[in-house]
Design a protein around this motif. Structure first.
Motif, PDB file in Angstrom:
ATOM      1  N   VAL A  12      49.523   0.240  52.164  1.00  0.00           N
ATOM      2  CA  VAL A  12      49.322   0.697  50.789  1.00  0.00           C
ATOM      3  C   VAL A  12      49.817   2.134  50.677  1.00  0.00           C
ATOM      4  CG1 VAL A  12      46.966   1.478  51.262  1.00  0.00           C
ATOM      5  CG2 VAL A  12      47.620   0.886  48.920  1.00  0.00           C
ATOM      6  N   GLN A  13      50.313   2.495  49.518  1.00  0.00           N
ATOM      7  CA  GLN A  13      50.758   3.865  49.302  1.00  0.00           C
ATOM      8  C   GLN A  13      49.561   4.786  49.086  1.00  0.00           C
ATOM      9  OE1 GLN A  13      53.578   3.800  46.065  1.00  0.00           O
ATOM     10  NE2 GLN A  13      55.295   3.511  47.479  1.00  0.00           N
ATOM     11  N   ALA A  14      49.758   6.039  49.403  1.00  0.00           N
ATOM     12  CA  ALA A  14      48.704   7.027  49.180  1.00  0.00           C
ATOM     13  C   ALA A  14      48.278   7.007  47.711  1.00  0.00           C
ATOM     14  CB  ALA A  14      49.197   8.414  49.564  1.00  0.00           C
ATOM     15  N   GLY A  15      46.973   7.061  47.510  1.00  0.00           N
ATOM     16  CA  GLY A  15      46.416   6.983  46.171  1.00  0.00           C
ATOM     17  C   GLY A  15      46.052   5.580  45.746  1.00  0.00           C
ATOM     18  N   GLY A  16      46.471   4.591  46.518  1.00  0.00           N
ATOM     19  CA  GLY A  16      46.194   3.206  46.184  1.00  0.00           C
ATOM     20  C   GLY A  16      44.823   2.746  46.651  1.00  0.00           C
ATOM     21  N   SER A  17      44.574   1.463  46.450  1.00  0.00           N
ATOM     22  CA  SER A  17      43.275   0.874  46.776  1.00  0.00           C
ATOM     23  C   SER A  17      43.452  -0.410  47.573  1.00  0.00           C
ATOM     24  CB  SER A  17      42.498   0.551  45.486  1.00  0.00           C
ATOM     25  OG  SER A  17      42.235   1.714  44.733  1.00  0.00           O
ATOM     26  N   LEU A  18      42.432  -0.710  48.348  1.00  0.00           N
ATOM     27  CA  LEU A  18      42.338  -1.983  49.067  1.00  0.00           C
ATOM     28  C   LEU A  18      40.880  -2.413  49.070  1.00  0.00           C
ATOM     29  CD1 LEU A  18      44.527  -1.548  52.306  1.00  0.00           C
ATOM     30  CD2 LEU A  18      44.996  -3.092  50.392  1.00  0.00           C
ATOM     31  N   ARG A  19      40.669  -3.720  49.129  1.00  0.00           N
ATOM     32  CA  ARG A  19      39.316  -4.234  49.310  1.00  0.00           C
ATOM     33  C   ARG A  19      39.283  -5.084  50.568  1.00  0.00           C
ATOM     34  NH1 ARG A  19      35.516  -8.246  45.672  1.00  0.00           N
ATOM     35  NH2 ARG A  19      36.989  -9.796  46.481  1.00  0.00           N
ATOM     36  N   LEU A  20      38.483  -4.658  51.520  1.00  0.00           N
ATOM     37  CA  LEU A  20      38.301  -5.420  52.751  1.00  0.00           C
ATOM     38  C   LEU A  20      37.155  -6.397  52.575  1.00  0.00           C
ATOM     39  CD1 LEU A  20      38.610  -2.589  55.438  1.00  0.00           C
ATOM     40  CD2 LEU A  20      40.424  -3.929  54.333  1.00  0.00           C
ATOM     41  N   SER A  21      37.297  -7.543  53.217  1.00  0.00           N
ATOM     42  CA  SER A  21      36.244  -8.555  53.205  1.00  0.00           C
ATOM     43  C   SER A  21      35.837  -8.869  54.638  1.00  0.00           C
ATOM     44  CB  SER A  21      36.725  -9.836  52.518  1.00  0.00           C
ATOM     45  OG  SER A  21      37.082  -9.604  51.178  1.00  0.00           O
ATOM     46  N   TRP A 114      30.776  -8.090  66.442  1.00  0.00           N
ATOM     47  CA  TRP A 114      31.951  -7.430  65.877  1.00  0.00           C
ATOM     48  C   TRP A 114      33.006  -8.437  65.462  1.00  0.00           C
ATOM     49  CZ3 TRP A 114      32.437  -2.127  65.237  1.00  0.00           C
ATOM     50  CH2 TRP A 114      31.413  -1.354  65.796  1.00  0.00           C
ATOM     51  N   GLY A 115      33.734  -8.089  64.412  1.00  0.00           N
ATOM     52  CA  GLY A 115      34.904  -8.851  64.047  1.00  0.00           C
ATOM     53  C   GLY A 115      36.106  -8.375  64.838  1.00  0.00           C
ATOM     54  N   GLN A 116      37.252  -8.996  64.569  1.00  0.00           N
ATOM     55  CA  GLN A 116      38.456  -8.692  65.340  1.00  0.00           C
ATOM     56  C   GLN A 116      39.197  -7.476  64.807  1.00  0.00           C
ATOM     57  OE1 GLN A 116      38.335 -10.835  62.909  1.00  0.00           O
ATOM     58  NE2 GLN A 116      40.202 -10.511  61.714  1.00  0.00           N
ATOM     59  N   GLY A 117      38.855  -7.034  63.605  1.00  0.00           N
ATOM     60  CA  GLY A 117      39.489  -5.869  63.014  1.00  0.00           C
ATOM     61  C   GLY A 117      40.646  -6.228  62.106  1.00  0.00           C
ATOM     62  N   THR A 118      40.895  -5.357  61.140  1.00  0.00           N
ATOM     63  CA  THR A 118      42.029  -5.508  60.238  1.00  0.00           C
ATOM     64  C   THR A 118      42.692  -4.149  60.055  1.00  0.00           C
ATOM     65  OG1 THR A 118      42.730  -6.365  58.066  1.00  0.00           O
ATOM     66  CG2 THR A 118      40.623  -5.200  58.137  1.00  0.00           C
ATOM     67  N   GLN A 119      44.011  -4.130  60.131  1.00  0.00           N
ATOM     68  CA  GLN A 119      44.762  -2.869  60.079  1.00  0.00           C
ATOM     69  C   GLN A 119      44.924  -2.400  58.639  1.00  0.00           C
ATOM     70  OE1 GLN A 119      46.246  -0.912  62.705  1.00  0.00           O
ATOM     71  NE2 GLN A 119      46.524   0.522  61.003  1.00  0.00           N
ATOM     72  N   VAL A 120      44.633  -1.141  58.423  1.00  0.00           N
ATOM     73  CA  VAL A 120      44.905  -0.481  57.147  1.00  0.00           C
ATOM     74  C   VAL A 120      45.860   0.666  57.409  1.00  0.00           C
ATOM     75  CG1 VAL A 120      43.942   0.899  55.269  1.00  0.00           C
ATOM     76  CG2 VAL A 120      42.713  -1.118  56.107  1.00  0.00           C
ATOM     77  N   THR A 121      47.001   0.652  56.749  1.00  0.00           N
ATOM     78  CA  THR A 121      47.994   1.697  56.908  1.00  0.00           C
ATOM     79  C   THR A 121      48.315   2.285  55.541  1.00  0.00           C
ATOM     80  OG1 THR A 121      48.969   0.555  58.811  1.00  0.00           O
ATOM     81  CG2 THR A 121      50.285   2.277  57.765  1.00  0.00           C
ATOM     82  N   VAL A 122      48.150   3.601  55.428  1.00  0.00           N
ATOM     83  CA  VAL A 122      48.416   4.290  54.176  1.00  0.00           C
ATOM     84  C   VAL A 122      49.675   5.120  54.349  1.00  0.00           C
ATOM     85  CG1 VAL A 122      47.509   5.827  52.416  1.00  0.00           C
ATOM     86  CG2 VAL A 122      45.944   4.379  53.729  1.00  0.00           C
ATOM     87  N   SER A 123      50.668   4.842  53.539  1.00  0.00           N
ATOM     88  CA  SER A 123      51.933   5.565  53.623  1.00  0.00           C
ATOM     89  C   SER A 123      51.931   6.709  52.617  1.00  0.00           C
ATOM     90  CB  SER A 123      53.099   4.629  53.350  1.00  0.00           C
ATOM     91  OG  SER A 123      53.027   4.124  52.029  1.00  0.00           O
ATOM     92  N   SER A 124      52.481   7.834  53.043  1.00  0.00           N
ATOM     93  CA  SER A 124      52.506   9.014  52.162  1.00  0.00           C
ATOM     94  C   SER A 124      53.824   9.118  51.422  1.00  0.00           C
ATOM     95  CB  SER A 124      52.264  10.273  52.982  1.00  0.00           C
ATOM     96  OG  SER A 124      53.208  10.362  54.015  1.00  0.00           O
TER      97      SER A 124
END
Length: 124
Positions: A12-21, A114-124
């Protein structure tokens, strides 16, 4: 035993949003405090937020207050983390965790599922 599966991560770009489940299966979901943690490369796992079994109590680390919101849908046995105004500091693998306790904790050692994890990457 509760099993946890995270989803919703991505780029996601900087300033954006995500919803993790975090979808839980197995034993009674409502008996568990649910936490979200994150771990960036070269850094320790950090507690981000937690919600009590009843959903009444929520906790946030200072760096994400007013930016992230945790919630749960007991009918779907799912916990959500709404993340807004994302920046590069939020880039990490995000993990969902559960502890069979009435009270939240910010310590990773307090959670045994624990879950396996999910990657969140924020691009500037």
């Amino acid at each position: 035993q509760v099993q946890l599966v995270e989803s919703g991560g991505g780029l996601v770009q900087a300033g954006g949003s995500l919803r993790l489940s975090c979808a839980a299966s197995g034993r009674t979901f409502s008996n568990y405090a649910m936490g979200w943690f994150r771990q960036a490369p070269g850094r320790e796992r950090e507690g981000v937020s937690c919600i009590s079994p009843t959903g009444v109590g929520t906790v946030y680390t200072d760096s994400v207050k007013d930016q992230f919101a945790i919630s749960k849908d007991t009918t779907k046995a799912t916990v959500y983390l709404q993340m807004n105004s994302l920046n590069s500091e939020d880039t990490a693998v995000y993990y969902c965790a559960a502890r069979r306790h009435l009270v939240c904790s910010s310590r990773a050692s307090a959670y045994d599922i624990w879950g396996q994890g999910t990657q969140v990457t924020v691009s500037s």
